[in-house]
Scaffold this active site. Structure first.
Site, mmCIF file in Angstrom:
data_model
loop_
_atom_site.group_PDB
_atom_site.id
_atom_site.type_symbol
_atom_site.label_atom_id
_atom_site.label_comp_id
_atom_site.label_asym_id
_atom_site.label_seq_id
_atom_site.Cartn_x
_atom_site.Cartn_y
_atom_site.Cartn_z
ATOM 1 N N THR A 224 5.514 -5.581 5.837
ATOM 2 C CA THR A 224 5.478 -6.727 4.933
ATOM 3 C C THR A 224 6.779 -7.521 5.044
ATOM 4 O O THR A 224 6.783 -8.744 5.062
ATOM 5 C CB THR A 224 5.268 -6.256 3.481
ATOM 6 O OG1 THR A 224 4.037 -5.518 3.412
ATOM 7 C CG2 THR A 224 5.212 -7.431 2.527
ATOM 8 N N ASP B 23 12.505 2.676 2.299
ATOM 9 C CA ASP B 23 11.583 2.876 3.419
ATOM 10 C C ASP B 23 12.138 2.330 4.727
ATOM 11 O O ASP B 23 11.867 2.875 5.806
ATOM 12 C CB ASP B 23 10.206 2.284 3.117
ATOM 13 C CG ASP B 23 10.222 0.825 2.677
ATOM 14 O OD1 ASP B 23 11.299 0.186 2.712
ATOM 15 O OD2 ASP B 23 9.155 0.317 2.277
ATOM 16 N N SER C 70 0.843 -1.193 0.000
ATOM 17 C CA SER C 70 0.000 0.000 0.000
ATOM 18 C C SER C 70 0.877 1.241 0.000
ATOM 19 O O SER C 70 2.089 1.171 0.241
ATOM 20 C CB SER C 70 -0.929 0.014 1.225
ATOM 21 O OG SER C 70 -0.170 0.140 2.422
ATOM 22 N N GLY C 71 0.249 2.371 -0.272
ATOM 23 C CA GLY C 71 0.978 3.635 -0.261
ATOM 24 C C GLY C 71 0.150 4.718 0.407
ATOM 25 O O GLY C 71 -1.079 4.612 0.497
ATOM 26 N N ARG C 72 0.828 5.752 0.867
ATOM 27 C CA ARG C 72 0.138 6.854 1.531
ATOM 28 C C ARG C 72 0.794 8.175 1.182
ATOM 29 O O ARG C 72 2.012 8.234 0.920
ATOM 30 C CB ARG C 72 0.207 6.734 3.064
ATOM 31 C CG ARG C 72 -0.422 5.509 3.659
ATOM 32 C CD ARG C 72 0.507 4.343 3.797
ATOM 33 N NE ARG C 72 1.785 4.691 4.365
ATOM 34 C CZ ARG C 72 1.984 4.899 5.678
ATOM 35 N NH1 ARG C 72 0.983 4.771 6.518
ATOM 36 N NH2 ARG C 72 3.181 5.196 6.132
ATOM 37 N N GLY D 181 4.201 -0.926 11.067
ATOM 38 C CA GLY D 181 2.862 -1.468 11.252
ATOM 39 C C GLY D 181 2.770 -2.573 12.280
ATOM 40 O O GLY D 181 1.727 -2.755 12.917
#
Length: 482
Positions: free
Chosen positions: A255, A232, A14-16, A402
């Site tokens: 992940t 990241d 996912s991305g934000r 996360g």
């Protein structure tokens, strides 16, 4: 007055787009756009949906600008993947996904020990070097003017400027551990032209400014794009609440799980190579001596498989089922190649346990509990390997990302690793991304000040180890060595 920057964070699933506001004391984050990042398959090959991702990046910029003005943009992504640019500035093809499988076994064609001493990076088939070797053999590199790691590829389509940020370059297996630049001799020996590699810039420098075409298209002003830690993991590691002089490791838990220590120089011993430890480069050219471990991918992909079977579980329900299952009677090696491709992870776990002569988990809770405990034990093994190679003892594990939300994983990590665990911040990557932008803008004066600021910005939770039978860890090591 607060200073605003925009962190564009692309994870492997996912991305934000996150607007970060600094008031002089704390950084406050506001998510303005979130999107799914899923691969696409064409002719049996796996690609990143770059066009969709670029559109979502642009949506994030527009939504952020509608919320508040900002002074800088920073982009971070997962590592190893890249895009190839033609002479006319367009993509040669969609960027290939690291789970594609075209590089399976490719790393075995080179002398692993020599390659490790040259690059300091864990030898993995998915690394950029092996992807480029496969590209060379499949399609040739004649149409490629430049290759750009993913964060730099996005920045190129925003600014028109070509460069590679140092932290993401260090994930490629093409960076010289000795000189900190592209290893020209290595590339030439593999018939990969050094000319297709871009110049390297350090995190905290300027990547360029939003081009006129982009500004007109998005109706936004010309805003600088800052080279944050493009990998990241390095953005997340920069947000870990290390205190000066503290002997601790960070665990960026998403992940992928990446567990490591921050050092002043690389560790290039034969033991480090045998353990599969990597020397990546972080902010200020600090070395993060770390281990790549398949992480919450196992939970995420198992969740997707159960959904395909008609059982849609929330992450809270997964954690509850795992707690109710009690201590696991079996273990897996999270990094076994069996678990790398997408698909039916639960059945593969059962197959692994059967083939290793263990109890075969039957219920959904037992499957997930096996994953959780196996991850926690793998974290302990990686911590001990890093201790062995550095001669240091690490009493604390700082979990960021996360995985912080998963209290069971955090508590099991503390217990099985026999170390105190601090959990937070959850949005470590966004905090690290924003902090480097604020450093570049002169709003923060040092890495130490940036980390203190992040620590003030989000409350962390602490977990302490509970008693456990050490025989379980010894059994785990025996199982994964089979």
């Amino acid at each position: 007055m607060s200073k605003n920057v925009l962190a564009l964070d692309f994870g492997a699933s996912s991305g934000r787009a996150i607007l970060a506001s600094f008031d002089g004391e704390k950084i406050n984050l506001k998510e303005v756009h979130r999107f799914v990042n899923e691969p696409i398959e064409k002719d049996g090959k796996l690609f990143w949906n770059f066009d969709a991702l670029l559109k979502d990046l642009e949506k994030g910029i527009v939504k952020a600008h509608q919320t508040a003005s900002f002074d800088s943009v920073g982009i971070d992504t997962w590592g190893v993947d890249y895009g190839m640019i033609k002479k006319d500035g367009s993509l040669v093809s969609l960027p290939r996904h690291y789970r594609d499988g075209r590089t399976n076994g490719r790393s075995k064609t080179l002398d692993a020990k020599k390659l490790y001493h040259r690059t300091g990076l864990q030898i993995m088939d998915i690394n950029t070097l092996f992807q480029l070797m496969s590209e060379r053999d499949e399609n040739g590199l004649e149409d490629c003017e430049k290759i750009l790691p993913m964060p730099d590829l996005f920045a190129y389509f925003l600014t028109g400027e070509i460069s590679a940020e140092l932290s993401i370059a260090s994930t490629t297996q093409m960076l010289s551990s000795k000189y900190g630049n592209w290893d020209a001799a290595l590339l030439e020996s593999l018939n990969i032209p050094i000319s297709i590699l871009p110049p390297i810039v350090e995190s905290g420098s300027r990547k360029g400014v939003l081009s006129r075409a982009v500004c007109e298209k998005l109706s936004v002003p010309a805003i600088p794009v800052t080279a944050v830690c493009g990998h990241d993991t390095q953005s997340a590691a920069f947000a870990a609440p290390f205190k000066k002089g503290e002997d601790a490791v960070f665990l960026s838990c998403g992940t992928w799980s990446l567990l490591g220590a921050e050092l002043d120089s690389p560790v290039l011993t034969d033991e480090a190579a045998e353990y599969g430890l990597s020397n990546e480069v972080g902010y200020g050219k600090k070395i993060t001596f770390l281990k790549n471990i398949i992480g919450l991918w196992l939970i995420q992909e198992s969740k997707r498989e159960y959904k395909r079977q008609g059982v849609d579980l929330s992450f809270a329900e997964i954690e509850e089922l795992s707690r109710d299952a009690g201590e696991s009677k079996c273990f897996i090696d999270p990094d076994d190649p069996l678990f790398t491709p997408p698909g039916d992870i639960p059945s593969r776990i059962q197959k692994y346990c059967e083939e290793t002569g263990q109890y075969v988990p039957k219920t959904t809770g037992e499957i997930f509990r096996c994953i959780y405990e196996s991850l926690a034990m793998k974290y302990r093994m990686a911590t001990e390997e890093i201790e062995h190679c550095t001669g240091k003892k690490f009493g604390t594990i700082h979990i960021v990302g996360g995985g912080v939300r998963d209290s069971l994983l955090c508590s099991l990590t503390a217990t099985y690793c026999k170390r105190k665990v601090t959990a937070g911040p959850v949005e470590a990557t966004a905090f690290g991304n924003a902090a480097v932008q604020l450093l570049a803008l002169g709003e923060l004066s040092s890495a130490e000040e940036a980390r203190e600021c992040i620590a003030r910005s989000e409350e962390n939770k602490t977990y302490f180890p509970e008693e456990i039978d050490e025989e379980k860890y010894e059994n785990f090591k025996k199982v994964i060595s089979k």
